[in-house]
Design a protein around this motif. Structure first.
Motif, short mmCIF file in Angstrom:
data_model
loop_
_atom_site.label_atom_id
_atom_site.label_comp_id
_atom_site.label_asym_id
_atom_site.label_seq_id
_atom_site.Cartn_x
_atom_site.Cartn_y
_atom_site.Cartn_z
N PRO A 1 0.82 -1.23 0.00
CA PRO A 1 0.00 0.00 0.00
C PRO A 1 0.84 1.27 0.00
O PRO A 1 0.48 2.27 -0.61
CB PRO A 1 -0.82 -0.13 1.29
N GLU A 2 2.00 1.23 0.70
CA GLU A 2 2.86 2.41 0.75
C GLU A 2 3.48 2.72 -0.63
O GLU A 2 3.80 3.87 -0.94
CB GLU A 2 3.98 2.22 1.76
N GLN A 3 3.68 1.68 -1.44
CA GLN A 3 4.30 1.86 -2.76
C GLN A 3 3.28 2.15 -3.85
O GLN A 3 3.65 2.57 -4.95
CB GLN A 3 5.08 0.59 -3.14
N SER A 4 2.02 1.93 -3.54
CA SER A 4 0.99 1.93 -4.59
C SER A 4 0.91 3.26 -5.35
O SER A 4 0.72 3.28 -6.56
CB SER A 4 -0.37 1.61 -3.98
N LYS A 5 1.07 4.37 -4.63
CA LYS A 5 0.93 5.67 -5.28
C LYS A 5 2.02 5.91 -6.32
O LYS A 5 1.76 6.46 -7.41
CB LYS A 5 0.96 6.78 -4.22
N ASP A 6 3.26 5.51 -5.99
CA ASP A 6 4.38 5.79 -6.88
C ASP A 6 4.65 4.70 -7.91
O ASP A 6 5.27 4.96 -8.95
CB ASP A 6 5.66 6.02 -6.07
N ALA A 7 4.23 3.47 -7.63
CA ALA A 7 4.53 2.34 -8.52
C ALA A 7 3.55 2.32 -9.69
O ALA A 7 2.71 1.42 -9.83
CB ALA A 7 4.48 1.03 -7.74
N ARG A 8 3.66 3.32 -10.54
CA ARG A 8 2.79 3.41 -11.70
C ARG A 8 3.47 2.76 -12.90
O ARG A 8 4.70 2.61 -12.93
CB ARG A 8 2.50 4.89 -12.01
N PRO A 9 2.71 2.37 -13.92
CA PRO A 9 3.33 1.81 -15.13
C PRO A 9 4.35 2.78 -15.71
O PRO A 9 4.09 3.98 -15.86
CB PRO A 9 2.14 1.62 -16.07
N GLY A 10 5.53 2.26 -16.01
CA GLY A 10 6.60 3.07 -16.58
C GLY A 10 7.62 3.56 -15.58
O GLY A 10 8.65 4.12 -15.98
N THR A 11 7.39 3.35 -14.27
CA THR A 11 8.34 3.84 -13.27
C THR A 11 9.45 2.82 -13.04
O THR A 11 9.31 1.63 -13.31
CB THR A 11 7.64 4.11 -11.93
N ARG A 12 10.58 3.32 -12.52
CA ARG A 12 11.72 2.45 -12.20
C ARG A 12 11.53 1.90 -10.79
O ARG A 12 11.16 2.64 -9.87
CB ARG A 12 13.03 3.24 -12.25
N VAL A 13 11.84 0.61 -10.63
CA VAL A 13 11.76 -0.02 -9.32
C VAL A 13 12.98 -0.92 -9.13
O VAL A 13 13.74 -1.17 -10.08
CB VAL A 13 10.47 -0.86 -9.17
N ARG B 1 11.70 -1.53 -3.59
CA ARG B 1 11.42 -0.10 -3.46
C ARG B 1 11.12 0.50 -4.83
O ARG B 1 11.51 -0.06 -5.87
CB ARG B 1 12.58 0.66 -2.81
N VAL B 2 10.44 1.61 -4.81
CA VAL B 2 10.21 2.37 -6.03
C VAL B 2 11.33 3.40 -6.13
O VAL B 2 11.48 4.26 -5.27
CB VAL B 2 8.84 3.07 -6.00
N VAL B 3 12.15 3.27 -7.15
CA VAL B 3 13.30 4.16 -7.30
C VAL B 3 12.84 5.59 -7.55
O VAL B 3 13.38 6.55 -7.01
CB VAL B 3 14.20 3.66 -8.45
N SER B 4 11.82 5.73 -8.39
CA SER B 4 11.32 7.06 -8.73
C SER B 4 9.88 6.94 -9.18
O SER B 4 9.49 5.96 -9.83
CB SER B 4 12.17 7.67 -9.86
N GLY B 5 9.10 7.94 -8.85
CA GLY B 5 7.71 7.96 -9.29
C GLY B 5 7.53 8.52 -10.68
O GLY B 5 6.40 8.67 -11.15
N GLU B 6 8.63 8.83 -11.36
CA GLU B 6 8.58 9.39 -12.71
C GLU B 6 8.34 8.26 -13.72
O GLU B 6 9.16 7.36 -13.86
CB GLU B 6 9.90 10.08 -13.05
N PRO B 7 7.22 8.26 -14.46
CA PRO B 7 6.96 7.20 -15.44
C PRO B 7 7.79 7.41 -16.71
O PRO B 7 7.33 8.03 -17.69
CB PRO B 7 5.47 7.33 -15.71
#
Length: 647
Positions: A17-29, A60-66
Motif C-alpha cells: 500500500p505504501e508503494q501503490s501511489k508511486d509504482a505506476r506503469p513506466g516507473t523504475r523499481v 522499493r520504487v526508485v522514482s515515481g517518474e513514469p
C-alpha cells in the motif's frame, strides 16, 4: 533489468500500500531476483496473477517518474523483435540512466510556439514536395524519400516540415548522423521556432545534461527534438513527423546489441504511431528506394530542368598516365593537368577550392614497394600507416610502431603508399599552389565554416566546411580507394560522399566545376555526372535483388565459435526456405564476440530468408539464443540482422 536472454519476460511482484501511489506503469523499481537486487520497470498494474506460488514484493520504487511510456514500450518490443534482441538491451538504448538530482528539478512546460504560415516555395521545386508539406499541415501520415537539390538547404526544408507539423498541433523528431548536423539543424530551427520548444539530444552533452533534456521531452516541454541515433527513442507525445537525414551514414547504425539502424527504428516508429516520415539526403540508399518501390513512401525529387540549373558541371578524368604528363606539380599532387588548371582558375576568381580525400592522416595505408602486398603489423596483423613525415610506421589497430619494415612475402624493405591521407595531400598541394592558404578539415580538427576568399580546403568525407557563397571547384581524389573496397555498399557510399561534397559547389552558370579522378564509364561516376542518385539506387537495388542481398532479403550474421553457432542453428526453428551461407572465418577488422575465449577460432555464418520471413527469422534466432542461454553450455553468439558490412 536482466541481460540474460532466457529471462526476457515479465515477472509478477506484489506492491505494498505504501508503494501503490508511486509504482505506476513506466516507473523504475528495484526487485529481488534470485537473491540479488536488480533494476526493473513497472509494465502494468493488475489485481490478479497467473503465477503459481508465493509472490515477492517490490523492494522499493526508485522514482515515481513514469519514464517508460506506452508508445516507447511498444517501440522497444518491435525493435527487439526486428533485430532478434532482448528488451533489456533495447531499453538501455531507449531510456537514459537516472540522475536523481536532475529528476527533482522543476520543469516548466512552455506555451505552444506561435508560428507564422510556412512559405511553400522551397518545397514546390520538388514536384510532390508541395503536396507533402500540405499533408503535414492536415495531420496526415505522408511518407516521403526526398533527394535534396544542390544549392538547396536541407536544414531549411527540415524546418519547414517540422514547423508545418507543429502548426498542426503535433510534435516532430529529426534524426541526424553526428554533432555537426545537430548544430547545423539547431541553428536553422531556432531562427524560426521558439528555442524553448526545441530540444537537442546527443551523446556529447554528458549524462546529467542529456537526462535533463530528455526529461523535458518526457514532461511535454518540447515540440521538436533533434538528435543523433539514440534520440529516435525520444518520448515525444502525439508524434506527427519523424525525419532522418543522410540515412546512408554509418553513424546511424548502433554498435551495441541488438545493433538497430536508426532509419529502421524511425520507420518502425512512424508505422506504429501512424505518423508522417521523411528520409532526406543528396544521394539515396537501396533501403530508402525499397520503401518507395513498395509504395510505403513517395518519391520527392526535383525535375531534371531544376537539377541541371542547380548542379555544378561534373567532369571525370582517368587517373592513369600521370607519369607521362609533363607537369611535375600535377604529378606530385596526384592531379591531371586539366584538374589543376580548373583549381587555379577558381582560386584566381577569388573562390575557395575543395579537395576531398578518402582518408585522414599522412599515409594511412602502406604496401610493399616490390610485390604490392599490404604492410601489416607483426603483432596483430593490423594495417600499418605512416603518421607523418620521418616517423616510423604505426599499426592502426594496436598502435605499435615498426621501425624496420620488411615484407613478409618477398622480404623487400621498400614501401609505397596505398592511400594518401589529408595531411599528406595538404603538403603536396601546398607545393603545387604556393602562396595559397591551405585548410585541413579531418579527424579531430574539423572546420565548420571558412571565410570568403581563395583557399585550398583539404577535407575527408563528411568533414567538408561550408563556404559562404559556395566553392568555385571541387576535386575528388583517389576514387579507387572508395570504389575498390570489398564492401556491399561501396558504390552507394561513394556516391553519397561525392554528392555531399559536390552540393557545396556553385552551379554551372556561376562557373562551378567538380572534377572526379575516375573513369567516366563507371556507373557511380555516371550517376554523379548526371546528378541522378535515384537511378543509381534503382540499379543498386536490382543488383542486390539478383544476388540475394539486403534489402531484397533479410540476412542474419552469426559470429561465434563453431560449436556454439552450430548449436544455435540446431535450436532455432528457422523459416522454411532459409539459406545457410558459410561458415567462413570472421572477416578482418571485425571485433570478436564478448565471452568467446581467445584460443577458440571465431567463424561467421549467414542465414538468408526472403523479405516476408524477416520477423520469423528473428523470432527463431531469439528462441535459439534463449535455449542456449538457459542451458549455459555454450559461449555467446553475436547475432546481427541485416548488418551494414557482411564481410
Amino acid at each position: 533489468m536482466l541481460s540474460v536472454p532466457h529471462l526476457d519476460r515479465e515477472f509478477d511482484y506484489l506492491v505494498t500500500p505504501e508503494q501503490s501511489k508511486d509504482a505506476r506503469p513506466g516507473t523504475r523499481v528495484r526487485v529481488r531476483f534470485h537473491g540479488r537486487l536488480v533494476d526493473a520497470f513497472v509494465l502494468e498494474r493488475r489485481a490478479d496473477t497467473d503465477h503459481v506460488g508465493r509472490l515477492g514484493r517490490l523492494e522499493r520504487v526508485v522514482s515515481g517518474e513514469p519514464v517508460l511510456t506506452d508508445e516507447i514500450r511498444r517501440l522497444v518490443e518491435a525493435v527487439a523483435a526486428r533485430y532478434a534482441g532482448t528488451r533489456p538491451d533495447v531499453l538501455r538504448l531507449a531510456v537514459p540512466p537516472r540522475h536523481a538530482r536532475v529528476e527533482r528539478e522543476v520543469t516548466t512546460r512552455p506555451d505552444p510556439p506561435v508560428l507564422a504560415p510556412i512559405d511553400p516555395s522551397g518545397w514546390q521545386r520538388y514536384g510532390a514536395g508541395a503536396a507533402f508539406l500540405a499533408a503535414l499541415g492536415e495531420g496526415r501520415a505522408a511518407r516521403a524519400v526526398w533527394q535534396v537539390a544542390p544549392g538547396d538547404s536541407w536544414t531549411e526544408r527540415f524546418v519547414d516540415a517540422a514547423a508545418q507539423t507543429i502548426r498542426a498541433g503535433r510534435t516532430a523528431l529529426a534524426i541526424v548522423p553526428d554533432q555537426r548536423d545537430v548544430d547545423a539543424l539547431s541553428r536553422a530551427v531556432t531562427a524560426r521556432i521558439d528555442e524553448a520548444a526545441v530540444v537537442a539530444l546527443s551523446a556529447g552533452l554528458g549524462p546529467a545534461m542529456r537526462y535533463r533534456r530528455w526529461l523535458s521531452v518526457l514532461r511535454g516541454g518540447a515540440r521538436l527534438v533533434i538528435g543523433t541515433r539514440s534520440a529516435v527513442f525520444a518520448p515525444l507525445a502525439d508524434l506527427g513527423l519523424v525525419m532522418v537525414w543522410d540515412d546512408g551514414d554509418d553513424s546511424l547504425a548502433e554498435p551495441r546489441a541488438p545493433y538497430p539502424h536508426a532509419r529502421e527504428v524511425a520507420m518502425l516508429r512512424a508505422h506504429l504511431a501512424g505518423c508522417a516520415a521523411l528520409i532526406g539526403g543528396y544521394a539515396r540508399t537501396a533501403e530508402a528506394h525499397a520503401l518507395v518501390n513498395s509504395g510505403w513512401a513517395h518519391d520527392v525529387v526535383a525535375p531534371r530542368a531544376v537539377l541541371r540549373a542547380a548542379a555544378p558541371r561534373v567532369m571525370a578524368l582517368d587517373d592513369t598516365g600521370y607519369a607521362e604528363q609533363r607537369d611535375a606539380a600535377a604529378r606530385s599532387a596526384r592531379l591531371p593537368t586539366i584538374a589543376l588548371q580548373s583549381a587555379r582558375s577558381a582560386l584566381a576568381s577569388g573562390a575557395p577550392v575543395l579537395v576531398q580525400v578518402p582518408r585522414r592522416g599522412y599515409v594511412p595505408s602502406l604496401a610493399c614497394g616490390r610485390c604490392r602486398t599490404v604492410a601489416r603489423c607483426r603483432h596483430c596483423t593490423g594495417p600499418l600507416s605512416l603518421p607523418e613525415r620521418g616517423r616510423s610506421a604505426v599499426c592502426r589497430w594496436c598502435g605499435r610502431a615498426d621501425p624496420a619494415l620488411r615484407c613478409a612475402r618477398c622480404g623487400s624493405d621498400a614501401v609505397r603508399a596505398v592511400v594518401i591521407g589529408a595531411r599528406r595531400t595538404a603538403e603536396e598541394l601546398g607545393r603545387a599552389f604556393s602562396g595559397t592558404p591551405v585548410i585541413t578539415s579531418a579527424g579531430d580538427t574539423i572546420v565548420d565554416r571558412i571565410e570568403d576568399g581563395p583557399a585550398l580546403v583539404i577535407a575527408t568525407p563528411g568533414a567538408e566546411p561550408a563556404a559562404p557563397h559556395g566553392y568555385g571547384a571541387a576535386l575528388l581524389l583517389d576514387s579507387w580507394a572508395l570504389l575498390g573496397r570489398q564492401d556491399l555498399r561501396a558504390a552507394e557510399d561513394t556516391l553519397r560522399r561525392w554528392m555531399a561534397a559536390a552540393a557545396l559547389v556553385r552551379n554551372r552558370e556561376s562557373g562551378g566545376l567538380v572534377t572526379v579522378v575516375a573513369e567516366s564509364s563507371i556507373p557511380t561516376v555516371q550517376a554523379l555526372i548526371r546528378w541522378d542518385p535515384v537511378s543509381h539506387a534503382e540499379a543498386e537495388l536490382a543488383t542486390r535483388t539478383e544476388v540475394g542481398l539486403p534489402p531484397a532479403v533479410h540476412i542474419a550474421a552469426l559470429d561465434g565459435d563453431s560449436e556454439s553457432v552450430t548449436a544455435l542453428l540446431e535450436q532455432a526453428r528457422l523459416p522454411a526456405g532459409a539459406d545457410l551461407l558459410g561458415p567462413v572465418p570472421l572477416p578482418p577488422g571485425v571485433r570478436r564476440p564478448a565471452g568467446v575465449p581467445e584460443q577458440l577460432n571465431v567463424i561467421r555464418m549467414l542465414v538468408r530468408v526472403n523479405r516476408d520471413h524477416g520477423l520469423a527469422l528473428a523470432a527463431a534466432l531469439r528462441h535459439g539464443i534463449g535455449v542456449l542461454s538457459a542451458r549455459g553450455s555454450h559461449h555467446p553468439v553475436r547475432v546481427q540482422i541485416d548488418p551494414l558490412h557482411i564481410g
